[in-house]
Scaffold this active site. Structure first.
Site, short mmCIF file in Angstrom:
data_model
loop_
_atom_site.label_atom_id
_atom_site.label_comp_id
_atom_site.label_asym_id
_atom_site.label_seq_id
_atom_site.Cartn_x
_atom_site.Cartn_y
_atom_site.Cartn_z
N ALA A 268 0.86 -1.19 0.00
CA ALA A 268 0.00 0.00 0.00
C ALA A 268 0.89 1.24 0.00
O ALA A 268 1.70 1.42 0.90
CB ALA A 268 -0.90 0.00 1.23
N MET A 269 0.76 2.07 -1.02
CA MET A 269 1.60 3.26 -1.19
C MET A 269 0.77 4.52 -0.97
O MET A 269 -0.22 4.74 -1.67
CB MET A 269 2.19 3.30 -2.61
CG MET A 269 2.93 2.05 -3.02
SD MET A 269 4.50 1.86 -2.16
CE MET A 269 5.47 3.13 -2.98
N SER A 270 1.17 5.35 -0.01
CA SER A 270 0.40 6.56 0.30
C SER A 270 1.02 7.82 -0.31
O SER A 270 0.44 8.89 -0.25
CB SER A 270 0.31 6.74 1.82
OG SER A 270 1.61 7.03 2.33
N GLY A 271 2.25 7.68 -0.84
CA GLY A 271 2.98 8.86 -1.30
C GLY A 271 3.82 9.47 -0.19
O GLY A 271 4.44 10.50 -0.37
N VAL B 17 6.77 8.90 3.20
CA VAL B 17 8.10 8.30 3.35
C VAL B 17 8.04 6.85 3.86
O VAL B 17 8.80 5.99 3.41
CB VAL B 17 9.00 9.18 4.26
CG1 VAL B 17 8.50 9.21 5.70
CG2 VAL B 17 10.45 8.73 4.23
N SER C 175 5.65 4.34 3.60
CA SER C 175 5.26 3.31 2.64
C SER C 175 6.28 3.21 1.50
O SER C 175 6.50 2.13 0.94
CB SER C 175 3.86 3.58 2.09
OG SER C 175 3.77 4.84 1.48
N MET D 292 -4.24 3.95 -2.81
CA MET D 292 -5.67 3.92 -2.50
C MET D 292 -6.22 5.33 -2.42
O MET D 292 -5.69 6.16 -1.69
CB MET D 292 -5.89 3.29 -1.12
CG MET D 292 -6.05 1.82 -1.12
SD MET D 292 -6.29 1.27 0.59
CE MET D 292 -4.66 1.55 1.24
N CYS E 69 -10.84 3.06 9.39
CA CYS E 69 -10.31 2.99 8.03
C CYS E 69 -9.43 1.75 7.87
O CYS E 69 -9.54 1.02 6.87
CB CYS E 69 -9.52 4.25 7.70
SG CYS E 69 -8.85 4.26 6.02
N GLY F 11 3.28 0.52 5.45
CA GLY F 11 4.38 1.25 6.09
C GLY F 11 4.13 1.53 7.56
O GLY F 11 4.71 2.46 8.11
N CYS G 108 -7.88 12.43 8.06
CA CYS G 108 -7.40 12.59 6.68
C CYS G 108 -8.31 13.48 5.84
O CYS G 108 -7.83 14.30 5.07
CB CYS G 108 -7.26 11.22 6.02
SG CYS G 108 -8.74 10.20 6.18
#
Length: 416
Positions: A10-13, A15, A17, A36, A101, A126, A222
């Site tokens: 899972a990549m959040s943008g 550091v 992840s 996501m 979430c 991450g 968020c």
């Protein structure tokens, strides 16, 4: 479960992840990065921060030379997290969207997408956390080449998987993972388990992830972003004006726009009041919000809570609790608050009573009571009921003293 070769990260943008994906790649896994999208929003300057985060995640995947996908859970997030959150606010509670979430989106919808749609053997995030399956020795050899032998089958043993604190206790995120399912946990890797945040930043710099290092750490809810919470929530809930009432003498101190804009323990903004007042209780029938004149007023302190049906991560419920109906462990209801020793009592319906060894400030319905035993996060339950406050107990004792003095009866010593 077969051998673990393909991992979806899972990549959040951000550091964390980004470095998680880097570590997985260095360990020799086939890694796929997935971003996501959970919320449609623009920030104050009209820029969609989600698009910016997605671009940052894509750039990291390009640098690592791994496939990149994006998936939208906007509809699921609205249905499973946000509408639930609004209902909780209307009931006078203060929910925790981050825990919800992780439970409903990341470790449910996303987990199924990773395993069933993309055909991965495991997912990774991450988070600063670890499981009892983690292969600890890999953290000692991050920069060495792995042998080209088959990966061990890390899912073959069917013992329950425990969720444990990460090595960086200051960043430990098990609190936010306390509602995830055993099935999802069994198929999850936490590559940052043995690392500190400082070391993660160092790895990001060495890997050239300068665009994610420059970003601010994401804090708060968020979908609210930097906006004022009261203004945000009033976009979704009808204002329900009521009075601020002093807990001490019942005097009306001012008015508010709705009890759902306020949470226990916070400073109440009351027009015309020079001194600070703090929210200590709410009556959703009358709309009254009770306030006290000090931040550490006894009306804010309690030592007992009840939860709804408790979610136990590894064993449901722990054998010790089944055997004796009571268990000693540690409690927190806010991320990173100091753990408080407690005694847990199991009820017939799966809910628990938690008795704390010391008073806690602003225990709040709707928040999650998270339990720990040593390094292990046992799970959590939503707080549905509070025990009496110190103020209530003091008032009760004063009434007892007064009535006994009237009748010339002896006054018993207070217990404790």
């Amino acid at each position: 479960m077969g051998l673990v070769r393909h991992v979806v990260c899972a990549m959040s943008g951000g550091v964390d992840s980004s470095v998680a994906a880097l570590i997985l790649k260095r360990r020799g896994y086939n890694v796929t990065g997935v971003f996501m999208k959970n919320w449609d929003s623009l920030d104050e300057s009209g820029v969609c921060s989600t698009e910016r985060d997605c671009d940052d995640a894509y750039r990291v995947c390009q640098t690592l030379d791994i496939p990149f996908h994006q998936v939208s859970y906007v509809k699921e997030y609205w249905h499973d997290v946000f509408s639930n959150l609004l209902k909780e606010y209307e009931k006078g509670r203060t929910p925790n969207p981050d825990i919800l979430c992780n439970k409903h989106i990341k470790f449910n919808h996303f987990h199924k997408y990773a395993i069933h749609t993309l055909g991965a053997d495991a997912m990774a995030t991450g988070h600063y956390a670890r499981t009892s399956q983690e292969d600890e020795e890999v953290f000692q050899q991050l920069h060495t080449t792995r042998p080209t032998t088959l990966f061990r089958d890390r899912f073959e043993i069917r013992n329950p998987v425990k969720l444990c604190k990460g090595a960086d206790l200051a960043k430990d995120q098990t609190f936010f993972l306390s509602q995830i399912s055993q099935d999802a946990l069994r198929q999850t890797l936490f590559p940052l388990a043995g690392l500190t945040k400082e070391f993660v930043k160092k790895m990001a710099a060495e890997a050239g992830f300068h665009h994610v290092l420059r970003k601010k750490e994401s804090m708060g809810i968020c979908f609210v972003g930097e906006r004022n919470f009261e203004n945000f929530i009033l976009e979704y809930l009808e204002p329900k004006p009521g009075n601020f009432v002093s807990i001490e003498d019942g005097a009306v101190k001012g008015t508010h726009k709705g009890w759902f804009t306020l949470t226990l323990g916070q400073r109440a903004k009351i027009g015309g009041q020079k001194d600070a007042w703090f929210v200590v209780d709410k009556d959703i029938v009358t709309g009254d919000v009770f306030v006290a004149p000090t931040t550490n007023h006894p009306a804010l302190f309690r030592d007992t809570v009840r939860t709804d049906r408790f979610h136990w991560i590894a064993s449901d419920p722990p054998a010790e609790l089944v055997r004796t109906q009571m268990m000693e462990c540690h409690f927190r209801f806010i991320h990173q608050m100091a753990l408080i020793p407690c005694t847990v009592t199991l009820n017939m319906d799966g809910s628990v009573w938690i008795s704390l060894s010391q008073l806690a400030r602003a225990l709040t319905p709707g928040q999650f009571a998270v339990l720990y035993k040593g390094d292990e996060c046992l799970g959590s339950g939503k707080i549905t009921q509070l025990g009496p406050s110190e103020f209530t107990l003091q008032k009760g004792r004063e009434r007892l003293v007064a009535s006994r003095q009237q009748n010339d009866e002896p006054i018993p010593d207070p217990v404790g």
